[in-house]
Design a protein around this motif. Structure first.
Motif, short mmCIF file in Angstrom:
data_model
loop_
_atom_site.label_atom_id
_atom_site.label_comp_id
_atom_site.label_asym_id
_atom_site.label_seq_id
_atom_site.Cartn_x
_atom_site.Cartn_y
_atom_site.Cartn_z
N PRO A 31 5.72 6.97 -0.94
CA PRO A 31 5.22 7.04 0.41
C PRO A 31 3.74 7.35 0.65
N ASN A 32 3.14 8.16 0.00
CA ASN A 32 1.78 8.85 -0.07
C ASN A 32 0.82 7.91 -0.86
N GLN A 33 -0.15 7.35 -0.21
CA GLN A 33 -1.03 6.44 -0.79
C GLN A 33 -2.55 6.50 -0.12
N THR A 34 -3.32 5.83 -0.65
CA THR A 34 -4.80 5.69 0.10
C THR A 34 -4.85 4.19 0.52
N ILE A 35 -3.99 3.47 0.56
CA ILE A 35 -4.20 2.04 0.80
C ILE A 35 -4.68 1.67 2.11
N LEU A 36 -4.58 2.60 3.20
CA LEU A 36 -5.06 2.31 4.34
C LEU A 36 -6.38 2.83 4.73
N ASN A 37 -7.11 3.49 3.64
CA ASN A 37 -8.55 4.09 3.82
C ASN A 37 -9.38 2.93 4.61
N GLY A 38 -9.90 3.59 5.70
CA GLY A 38 -11.00 2.85 6.35
C GLY A 38 -10.43 2.12 7.65
N LYS A 39 -8.81 2.06 7.71
CA LYS A 39 -8.19 1.27 8.67
C LYS A 39 -8.02 2.21 9.81
N ILE A 40 -7.88 1.66 11.19
CA ILE A 40 -7.50 2.50 12.29
C ILE A 40 -6.57 1.59 12.68
N VAL A 41 -5.52 2.31 13.48
CA VAL A 41 -4.08 1.94 14.13
C VAL A 41 -4.14 2.44 15.21
N ALA A 42 -4.01 1.77 16.50
CA ALA A 42 -3.80 2.07 17.89
C ALA A 42 -2.40 2.24 18.06
N THR A 43 -1.77 3.24 18.60
CA THR A 43 -0.46 3.37 19.16
C THR A 43 -0.63 3.51 20.67
N LEU A 44 -0.10 2.50 21.44
CA LEU A 44 -0.16 2.60 22.79
C LEU A 44 1.25 2.55 23.34
N PHE A 45 1.62 3.69 23.91
CA PHE A 45 2.97 4.07 24.61
C PHE A 45 3.09 3.93 25.98
N PHE A 46 3.57 2.93 26.47
CA PHE A 46 3.63 3.14 27.99
C PHE A 46 5.05 3.43 28.32
N THR A 50 10.24 9.13 20.59
CA THR A 50 9.93 10.22 19.73
C THR A 50 9.70 9.58 18.21
N ARG A 51 10.84 8.77 17.81
CA ARG A 51 10.90 8.38 16.40
C ARG A 51 9.93 6.92 16.27
N THR A 52 9.93 6.21 17.17
CA THR A 52 8.93 5.14 16.79
C THR A 52 7.47 5.39 16.73
N ARG A 53 7.05 6.19 17.68
CA ARG A 53 5.51 6.38 17.56
C ARG A 53 5.34 7.22 16.51
N LEU A 54 6.25 8.48 16.26
CA LEU A 54 5.87 9.51 15.32
C LEU A 54 6.10 8.87 13.81
N MET A 100 2.55 -1.30 20.06
CA MET A 100 2.59 -1.17 21.49
C MET A 100 3.89 -1.05 22.08
N ARG A 101 4.28 0.01 22.85
CA ARG A 101 5.58 -0.12 23.42
C ARG A 101 5.28 -0.24 25.10
N HIS A 102 6.12 -1.01 25.84
CA HIS A 102 5.90 -1.34 27.15
C HIS A 102 7.20 -1.55 27.85
N TYR A 103 7.28 -1.33 29.14
CA TYR A 103 8.60 -1.21 29.82
C TYR A 103 9.03 -2.72 30.25
#
Ligand code: CP
Length: 308
Positions: A31-46, A50-54, A100-103
């Motif tokens: 579970p612990n690696q550096t393969i996403l080094n340099g990547k940015i992920v956006a979490t947009l929760f409308f 608790t579980r999904t975002r975290l 993204m989570r949306h209603y």
């Protein structure tokens, strides 16, 4: 997958699902690696989470990436009237991937059409929750040793529960027998029963949650009555406590049975079930971390195999 987006579980073939499950297993072991080094992920929760975002954010952090985003849309310019289209186009400028989570049902599909980066649907209204389905499938695969020929009892809000809708479609690739336990007001929508009929998938409907149905289950999938989807709260009050699983009800259940629940729970599972080895909902939620690591890497085209 469409444009490397993960909007619906039906974006994946049976082979895709089985390959992704191998990736989930790999991330559980690494579970612990550096393969996403340099990547940015956006979490947009409308919508709240608790579980999904975290777990998505933990997945990125544990792989060396960075996270931007919001958990409360009222703090963003959507509260000033900015459209979803403009929001997605802006965030596409900043991030490599959007979760993204949306209603609104269909919001994730729409976002995938206007985004220049991959979109992962973290739940859209009552429609789909495909990343939850991957962790559900992993939990079934891990505990049963197979996804084939499972007797699964789905209990509670089968009308508004997006997790059961996605799971039904995915498991239908593996010759399941579905047992739908719901009151009339919350029964599985017609479109999913038609889907089963078209695909020769067996399903039986029940109004009572009895020992007979519990004792034939390999998986019991409990769900919360989705208060936020009701337009009339008097109707919610009538059904909110319709079924509760108690430990005593599992006395003659199959030795292999596992109790799943996407969580959060309200009153569907009594606390006395938590200590029963057949309870698996907390491990299920933990599996979400590894499932989401696998999904993020797949979306970004980062191979896990070469890391092994
Ligand atoms: N299972 C699930 O979607 O939980 P959250 O609403 O807490 O993300």
């Amino acid at each position: 997958m469409d444009k490397n987006c993960f909007v619906s579980i039906t974006d994946l073939s049976k082979e895709d699902i089985l390959n992704l499950l191998e990736d989930v297993k790999y991330f559980e072991e690494n579970p612990n690696q550096t393969i996403l080094n340099g990547k940015i992920v956006a979490t947009l929760f409308f919508e709240p989470s608790t579980r999904t975002r975290l777990s998505f954010e933990t997945a990125v952090n544990r792989l060396g990436g960075k996270v931007i985003g919001f958990s409360d849309a009222s703090t963003t310019s959507s509260s000033k009237g900015e459209t979803l289209k403009d929001t997605i186009k802006m965030v596409s400028n900043y991030a490599d991937l959007i979760v993204m989570r949306h209603y609104l049902e269909g919001a994730a599909r729409y976002a995938s059409e206007v985004s220049s980066v991959p979109i992962v649907n973290a739940g859209d209204g009552s429609n789909q929750h495909p990343s939850q389905t991957m962790l559900d499938l992993y939990s079934i695969w891990k505990t049963q040793g197979t996804l084939e020929n499972i007797n699964i009892v789905m209990v509670g809000d089968l009308k508004y529960g997006r997790t059961v809708h996605s799971l039904l479609q995915a498991l239908s690739l593996f010759n399941p027998t579905f047992h739908f336990v719901a009151p009339k007001e919350l029964e599985m929508p017609e479109e999913y029963k038609v889907f089963c009929d078209k695909n020769n998938i067996k399903y039986i409907e029940y109004r009572e949650f009895t020992d007979d149905v519990i004792n034939l289950a390999d998986i019991i999938y409990m769900t919360r009555v989705q208060r936020e989807r009701f337009t009339d709260l008097i109707e919610y009050e009538k059904v909110k406590n319709v079924y509760t699983l108690h430990n005593s009800m599992l006395e003659n259940s199959k030795p292999n049975v596992k109790i799943l629940h996407p969580l959060p729970r309200v009153n569907e599972i009594a606390y006395d079930v938590d200590e029963n080895p057949k309870a698996y909902y907390f491990q299920q939620a933990k599996n979400g971390l590894f499932a989401r690591q696998a999904i993020i890497c797949k979306m970004l085209g980062i191979s896990t195999k070469k890391q092994q």
